[in-house]
Motif scaffolding. Structure first.
Motif, PDB file in Angstrom:
ATOM      1  N   LEU A 192       0.646   0.590  -9.429  1.00 16.02           N
ATOM      2  CA  LEU A 192      -0.030  -0.389  -8.696  1.00 16.02           C
ATOM      3  C   LEU A 192       1.157  -1.386  -7.921  1.00 16.02           C
ATOM      4  O   LEU A 192       2.237  -1.777  -8.257  1.00 16.02           O
ATOM      5  CB  LEU A 192      -0.682  -1.472  -9.504  1.00 16.02           C
TER       6      LEU A 192
ATOM      7  N   LEU B 197      -7.485  -2.117  -2.946  1.00 20.41           N
ATOM      8  CA  LEU B 197      -6.345  -1.359  -3.032  1.00 20.41           C
ATOM      9  C   LEU B 197      -5.779  -0.529  -2.039  1.00 20.41           C
ATOM     10  O   LEU B 197      -4.539  -0.561  -2.028  1.00 20.41           O
ATOM     11  CB  LEU B 197      -6.447  -0.496  -4.232  1.00 20.41           C
TER      12      LEU B 197
ATOM     13  N   ALA C 259      -5.229   4.701  -3.264  1.00 21.53           N
ATOM     14  CA  ALA C 259      -6.211   3.689  -3.291  1.00 21.53           C
ATOM     15  C   ALA C 259      -7.383   4.177  -4.227  1.00 21.53           C
ATOM     16  O   ALA C 259      -8.060   3.567  -5.191  1.00 21.53           O
ATOM     17  CB  ALA C 259      -6.616   3.224  -2.131  1.00 21.53           C
TER      18      ALA C 259
END
Length: 523
Positions: A247, A458, A468
């Motif tokens: 992330l 994302l 993502a």
């Protein structure tokens, strides 16, 4: 059963045939004695048995004719030596046992295990103590078994599933196709499955998530030989514990312009909640800016739910253009319907060429058109939508989820995320990915809208469609599992998952990380 925390599952997933080939390579090329390997498998399974059910004083061991049955006989021998009351049943006649499986039966009898034969055609199982033992050990049908189980196996599998006694499956639950994750007939529903050598794909998707229960992996010290055998994985396994570190981190001087502007195009009349859910999911997962293009009657509700969303009423497709120009990624499809409004919206979004996540009715509208492959989209169908886009039946999609996702990717391009237990993600650039785990509370309307918003958010932050999709699916499941801790499964709603996103992400930001908590994150 005590809670066990062991997130040690490897990432490579193989077909059942490939695992069999690795097993043979270890024996034939590396000189490992086959019976020694069987004893190691049985010993590791028995150690898990004692660890998970330390108070078990009696067990029922059901043994088939192959090496899986051999594992069962040796588990029974281990249990007998440790003072456990063992009821061992030869579901297949011991006369059929050959090689190492026969040696295992002989060793069990030498160690004092009384093996009860189940006569041919004997369907009277009333004498077997399914509900009078502390644990059932399933060692009937291994990875080599295909098709629907024959009698007496089918009847015994049914009886196992009806019993209140927990089941420990050895290597694979009997009746489960360990490559495709399908069940032709009946399959054991185990509480725990101990699997060996390498992970089988079918344990992680489709019916495998239901049949396996908690999954435990024992390599039997063969890890280094899997790649040497020449066998290659057919997919990779991920969950939130493995994805959280990818992330994108936020520097101290971060500003909203660095984390993407997500435009959600959603919400025809009668489906206003879909766009609101997708937009709020994007907001709760770190998107810098979120715009929502929807029908005018839903603008007030969107702002009341999440005031940070820039909601705009859109009547005609031409009004969408300024919003598209401002966006870095577009989510289109939740609740857009299949009428003129939805068709206009989808046409403008596709024509923009911007990275996009297409879901729900966007996919249904695409299904009626000639395939136009694109590298700029993530498609997120459930099995019904995938079937429409592939021109086949849902049963065909579910009969081989990996193959269906791959076919869809080849036809439409980009990244395809096939939703369901053991989500499959297919792209041209990499091996297919299985997001391991499942949560029955997610079987309700609106969960897919949340997922599309997450992936859009994302994508705006990491800039890669494949990453993502993987992050979004893993985060979606992790948040659902956290929400289930207080809401349960039957009462779980999409907004509960959205409300749990900050908790999951806060743990990740603190460096503690978080696993999905689901059955197949490893126990």
């Amino acid at each position: 059963m005590p809670l066990i925390n062991d997130h040690s599952l490897p990432e490579d997933l193989y077909s059942a045939d490939a695992v069999g080939a690795i097993d043979r390579y270890v024996i034939d090329q590396q000189g490992v004695n086959g019976f020694d390997l069987m004893q190691a498998a049985a010993a590791s399974a028995f150690r898990r048995l004692v660890r998970i059910w330390p108070d078990a004083s009696s067990i029922l061991v059901l043994c088939g004719a192959g090496n899986n049955g051999g594992d069962g006989y040796l588990v029974a021998a281990n249990a007998k030596r440790h003072g456990i009351d063992v009821h061992c049943v030869a579901v297949a006649p011991v006369e059929k046992l050959k090689g190492d499986a026969r040696k295992a039966w002989q060793k069990a009898e030498a160690d004092g295990v009384e093996v009860q034969a189940l006569g041919d055609g004997d369907q009277d199982l009333s004498k077997l103590p399914f509900d009078r033992v502390d644990l059932i050990v399933d060692a009937m049908l291994g990875t080599g078994a295909t098709g629907a189980p024959r009698e007496p196996f089918a009847c015994i599998i049914d009886r196992c599933n009806q019993a209140t006694t927990p089941v420990l499956a050895i290597d694979v639950p009997s009746g489960l196709d360990s490559t495709r994750g399908t069940v032709a007939g009946v399959a054991v529903r185990a509480e725990v499955t101990v699997t060996f050598i390498a992970l089988k794909l079918g344990l992680f998707t489709g019916a495998g998530t239901e049949c396996c229960g908690h999954l435990v992996f024992e390599s039997l010290d063969t890890d280094e030989w899997a790649s040497e055998s020449g066998q290659r994985p057919v997919a990779k396994r991920v969950d939130w514990s493995s994805m959280a570190s990818t992330l994108p981190r936020r520097p101290a001087n971060a500003h909203k312009g660095r984390f993407g502007h997500v435009l959600v195009v959603a919400g025809e009349r009668g489906f206003g909640g879909a766009g609101i859910l997708a937009a709020e999911a994007a907001a709760r997962s770190g998107a810098g800016l979120i715009s929502l293009a929807t029908r005018g009657e839903y603008v007030g509700a969107a702002l009341a739910r999440c005031p940070s969303i820039m909601a705009k009423a859109v009547i005609h497709g031409s009004e969408l253009q300024p919003l598209i120009e401002a966006a870095s990624v577009i989510v289109c499809g939740p609740g857009i319907g299949r009428g003129a409004w939805g068709q206009q919206m989808l046409q403008q979004v596709i024509a923009s060429g911007k990275p996009r996540i297409l879901d729900a009715d966007a996919l249904n509208l695409m299904a009626g058109r000639a395939a136009r492959p694109s590298d700029d989209h993530v498609l997120t169908p459930h099995p019904g939508e995938a079937a429409r886009m592939l021109g086949c039946e849902v049963s065909e999609v579910e009969s081989d989820r990996l193959a269906a996702a791959t076919r869809m990717q080849q036809r439409y391009g980009g990244v395809v995320l096939l939703k369901g237990a053991g989500t499959v993600i297919a792209s041209e650039q990499a091996l297919p990915v299985i997001v391991s785990g499942s949560n029955p509370g997610m079987a309700t309307g609106g969960m897919g809208d949340v997922l599309s918003g997450l992936i859009g958010s994302l994508m705006g932050q990491c800039g890669d469609l494949q990453q993502a999709a993987m992050l979004g699916a893993a985060l979606h499941l992790a948040a659902a599992d956290v929400a289930s801790e207080t809401k349960g499964f039957m009462g779980l709603l999409p907004n509960d998952v959205i409300d749990s996103l900050p908790r999951v992400l806060a743990r990740t930001e603190s460096g503690a990380g978080i696993s999905s908590g689901s059955s197949q994150a490893g126990v």
